[in-house]
Write a protein that holds these residues in place. Structure first.
Motif, PDB file in Angstrom:
ATOM      1  N   ILE A 116      11.880 -66.962  -4.078  1.00  0.00           N
ATOM      2  CA  ILE A 116      11.103 -68.183  -3.828  1.00  0.00           C
ATOM      3  C   ILE A 116      12.021 -69.313  -3.370  1.00  0.00           C
ATOM      4  N   LEU A 117      13.171 -69.458  -4.038  1.00  0.00           N
ATOM      5  CA  LEU A 117      14.108 -70.511  -3.652  1.00  0.00           C
ATOM      6  C   LEU A 117      14.647 -70.268  -2.245  1.00  0.00           C
ATOM      7  N   ALA A 118      14.970 -69.014  -1.921  1.00  0.00           N
ATOM      8  CA  ALA A 118      15.465 -68.698  -0.580  1.00  0.00           C
ATOM      9  C   ALA A 118      14.421 -69.025   0.482  1.00  0.00           C
ATOM     10  N   ALA A 119      13.154 -68.732   0.192  1.00  0.00           N
ATOM     11  CA  ALA A 119      12.086 -69.051   1.146  1.00  0.00           C
ATOM     12  C   ALA A 119      11.957 -70.558   1.336  1.00  0.00           C
ATOM     13  N   MET A 120      12.136 -71.324   0.265  1.00  0.00           N
ATOM     14  CA  MET A 120      12.075 -72.783   0.380  1.00  0.00           C
ATOM     15  C   MET A 120      13.238 -73.318   1.207  1.00  0.00           C
ATOM     16  N   ILE A 121      14.426 -72.754   0.995  1.00  0.00           N
ATOM     17  CA  ILE A 121      15.593 -73.207   1.759  1.00  0.00           C
ATOM     18  C   ILE A 121      15.433 -72.863   3.231  1.00  0.00           C
ATOM     19  N   GLU A 122      15.024 -71.633   3.526  1.00  0.00           N
ATOM     20  CA  GLU A 122      14.879 -71.220   4.921  1.00  0.00           C
ATOM     21  C   GLU A 122      13.707 -71.907   5.597  1.00  0.00           C
ATOM     22  N   GLY A 123      12.804 -72.490   4.809  1.00  0.00           N
ATOM     23  CA  GLY A 123      11.681 -73.221   5.390  1.00  0.00           C
ATOM     24  C   GLY A 123      12.040 -74.623   5.855  1.00  0.00           C
ATOM     25  N   LEU A 124      13.242 -75.104   5.483  1.00  0.00           N
ATOM     26  CA  LEU A 124      13.671 -76.429   5.929  1.00  0.00           C
ATOM     27  C   LEU A 124      13.965 -76.420   7.422  1.00  0.00           C
ATOM     28  N   ARG A 125      13.676 -77.509   8.083  1.00  0.00           N
ATOM     29  CA  ARG A 125      13.905 -77.580   9.522  1.00  0.00           C
ATOM     30  C   ARG A 125      15.364 -77.871   9.856  1.00  0.00           C
ATOM     31  N   SER A 126      16.049 -78.559   8.970  1.00  0.00           N
ATOM     32  CA  SER A 126      17.435 -78.950   9.227  1.00  0.00           C
ATOM     33  C   SER A 126      18.384 -77.789   8.943  1.00  0.00           C
ATOM     34  N   ARG A 128      21.562 -77.994   8.994  1.00  0.00           N
ATOM     35  CA  ARG A 128      22.648 -78.542   8.182  1.00  0.00           C
ATOM     36  C   ARG A 128      22.312 -78.484   6.705  1.00  0.00           C
ATOM     37  N   TRP A 129      21.107 -78.920   6.350  1.00  0.00           N
ATOM     38  CA  TRP A 129      20.715 -78.904   4.948  1.00  0.00           C
ATOM     39  C   TRP A 129      20.572 -77.476   4.421  1.00  0.00           C
ATOM     40  N   ARG A 130      20.132 -76.565   5.262  1.00  0.00           N
ATOM     41  CA  ARG A 130      20.051 -75.174   4.827  1.00  0.00           C
ATOM     42  C   ARG A 130      21.433 -74.652   4.454  1.00  0.00           C
ATOM     43  N   GLY A 131      22.435 -74.934   5.282  1.00  0.00           N
ATOM     44  CA  GLY A 131      23.787 -74.491   4.985  1.00  0.00           C
ATOM     45  C   GLY A 131      24.349 -75.132   3.728  1.00  0.00           C
ATOM     46  N   ILE A 132      24.085 -76.437   3.553  1.00  0.00           N
ATOM     47  CA  ILE A 132      24.590 -77.140   2.365  1.00  0.00           C
ATOM     48  C   ILE A 132      23.979 -76.559   1.090  1.00  0.00           C
ATOM     49  N   LEU A 133      22.668 -76.333   1.094  1.00  0.00           N
ATOM     50  CA  LEU A 133      22.000 -75.824  -0.101  1.00  0.00           C
ATOM     51  C   LEU A 133      22.436 -74.394  -0.417  1.00  0.00           C
ATOM     52  N   ARG A 134      22.639 -73.574   0.608  1.00  0.00           N
ATOM     53  CA  ARG A 134      23.149 -72.221   0.352  1.00  0.00           C
ATOM     54  C   ARG A 134      24.500 -72.282  -0.349  1.00  0.00           C
ATOM     55  N   ALA A 135      25.370 -73.148   0.130  1.00  0.00           N
ATOM     56  CA  ALA A 135      26.699 -73.266  -0.471  1.00  0.00           C
ATOM     57  C   ALA A 135      26.621 -73.790  -1.901  1.00  0.00           C
ATOM     58  N   THR A 203      20.043 -65.560  -4.291  1.00  0.00           N
ATOM     59  CA  THR A 203      19.394 -66.437  -3.322  1.00  0.00           C
ATOM     60  C   THR A 203      20.007 -66.274  -1.944  1.00  0.00           C
ATOM     61  N   LEU A 204      21.328 -66.162  -1.881  1.00  0.00           N
ATOM     62  CA  LEU A 204      22.006 -66.002  -0.591  1.00  0.00           C
ATOM     63  C   LEU A 204      21.611 -64.684   0.075  1.00  0.00           C
ATOM     64  N   LEU A 205      21.519 -63.617  -0.684  1.00  0.00           N
ATOM     65  CA  LEU A 205      21.122 -62.326  -0.115  1.00  0.00           C
ATOM     66  C   LEU A 205      19.689 -62.374   0.413  1.00  0.00           C
ATOM     67  N   PHE A 206      18.803 -63.022  -0.320  1.00  0.00           N
ATOM     68  CA  PHE A 206      17.430 -63.147   0.156  1.00  0.00           C
ATOM     69  C   PHE A 206      17.358 -64.041   1.389  1.00  0.00           C
ATOM     70  N   SER A 207      18.215 -65.043   1.461  1.00  0.00           N
ATOM     71  CA  SER A 207      18.239 -65.890   2.658  1.00  0.00           C
ATOM     72  C   SER A 207      18.615 -65.075   3.886  1.00  0.00           C
ATOM     73  N   VAL A 208      19.590 -64.191   3.729  1.00  0.00           N
ATOM     74  CA  VAL A 208      19.983 -63.322   4.845  1.00  0.00           C
ATOM     75  C   VAL A 208      18.821 -62.413   5.243  1.00  0.00           C
ATOM     76  N   MET A 243      15.070 -55.500   0.554  1.00  0.00           N
ATOM     77  CA  MET A 243      16.048 -56.301  -0.186  1.00  0.00           C
ATOM     78  C   MET A 243      15.587 -56.519  -1.617  1.00  0.00           C
ATOM     79  N   THR A 244      14.287 -56.692  -1.809  1.00  0.00           N
ATOM     80  CA  THR A 244      13.764 -56.841  -3.169  1.00  0.00           C
ATOM     81  C   THR A 244      14.041 -55.591  -3.994  1.00  0.00           C
ATOM     82  N   GLY A 245      13.823 -54.421  -3.407  1.00  0.00           N
ATOM     83  CA  GLY A 245      14.124 -53.182  -4.117  1.00  0.00           C
ATOM     84  C   GLY A 245      15.596 -53.051  -4.443  1.00  0.00           C
ATOM     85  N   LEU A 246      16.456 -53.410  -3.493  1.00  0.00           N
ATOM     86  CA  LEU A 246      17.893 -53.352  -3.750  1.00  0.00           C
ATOM     87  C   LEU A 246      18.296 -54.300  -4.866  1.00  0.00           C
TER      88      LEU A 246
END
Length: 323
Positions: A116-126, A128-135, A203-208, A243-246
């Motif tokens: 859920i968190l990964a989907a929220m991060i990847e849903g951002l338009r920016s 830059r902010w996506r990269g910052i939040l992943r880190a 979260t990072l793996l789900f973002s990928v 990825m969910t199964g893994l």
């Protein structure tokens, strides 16, 4: 008849014999050569895996039928007595329950919560902010379990810890307690630390995995007036099921092999309330000098993780995504 007609002429050379090798024979020879070449490449890895992974498993199974004093070296065959003791041992069942709680809570937070968190991060338009939040979310995963355990040990400290101080500041002083010193809170305090430490990695793996989904699908859904929640359940969730199964396999296996954080924070206490299978195995073998019983516990851990992994692999294989 002229002289040129009667002159000797060398005989024509015989025709070259036709090749007896058919294209099929050449193909088979090439395939056989390639096969043995591949075997030679794989053989070192197979030997190392057999010596350092499968051979110890077989040896551990043999040790589980012994009463073994490692200091004197005396070994006595006891048959299945260690397994009978294990099934009648209340601490073993308490440890198994704690590992099961660990797995259930880890699935809720490190799999579905991270998705859920990964989907929220990847849903951002920016971008830059996506990269910052992943880190930001990945930083705790870069901290070793031992360091994270010591960090939360001081956070949970009843007198000077940050957690109790924060509760006092918010007017919730009635909830302050010795989080690692009480039987009903110790294991949950350790599990909370583990979720904090592993949440960002998942979260990072789900973002990928979400980035691999074609953007055209989301654009078409947006044109059709599909909202973000429906896009998540109709597009994102089905297409990241591999990825969910893994992550389910990795999370559950890790939950039944947990050791470091428990040893650093409580060593299984108080009164064995936070024992897990790994710490009980360690205490049985290296503290109580009962290596036969410890080997039986190790065999139980192996069987549990193997069965769960096989079940999850079969389920995820049936739900494989075809792009």
């Amino acid at each position: 008849m002229t002289v040129s007609d009667t002159a000797w002429k060398p005989a024509a050379p015989p025709p070259a014999p036709a090749s007896t090798k058919s294209p099929r024979t050449s193909t088979r020879k090439f395939a056989r050569t390639t096969h043995w070449r591949n075997v030679m490449w794989v053989l070192p890895a197979v030997l190392l895996l057999g010596v350092f992974a499968y051979l110890p498993l077989v040896q551990n199974l043999g040790f589980s039928f012994l009463k073994w004093d490692i200091y004197s070296g005396r070994q006595t065959f006891v048959g299945a007595d260690n397994y009978v003791r294990m099934f009648n041992d209340p601490i073993f069942w308490k440890s198994l329950l704690n590992n099961t709680l660990y797995a259930i809570i880890s699935i809720a937070f490190q799999v579905f919560g991270a998705l859920i968190l990964a989907a929220m991060i990847e849903g951002l338009r920016s971008q830059r902010w996506r990269g910052i939040l992943r880190a930001v979310y990945f930083v705790p995963s870069a901290i070793s379990l031992t360091v994270a355990g010591l960090l939360f040990y001081f956070i949970y400290e009843p007198e000077m810890g940050i957690l109790n101080a924060a509760l006092d500041f918010l007017g919730l002083g009635n909830f302050t307690q010795a989080w690692l010193g009480q039987e009903n809170t110790a294991i949950f305090a350790i599990i909370a630390m583990s979720q904090w430490q592993g949440f960002g990695y998942c979260t990072l793996l789900f973002s990928v995995a979400l980035q691999r989904i074609p953007s055209e699908l989301y654009e078409a859904a947006s044109i059709d007036g599909v909202g973000p929640f429906q896009r998540f359940f109709s597009i994102s969730l089905p297409l990241v099921r591999e990825m969910t199964g893994l992550m389910m396999i990795v999370t559950v296996s890790g939950a039944f092999q947990v050791f470091n954080e428990v040893m650093v924070m409580t060593s299984g206490g108080p009164n064995n309330s936070s024992q897990v299978l790994g710490t009980w195995l360690y205490r049985s073998g290296f503290v109580r000098n009962d290596f036969g019983y410890a080997a039986a516990v190790a065999t139980a851990v192996f069987i549990i993780t193997l069965v769960l992994a096989v079940i999850q692999l079969r389920i995820s294989k049936k739900r494989r995504v075809q792009w």
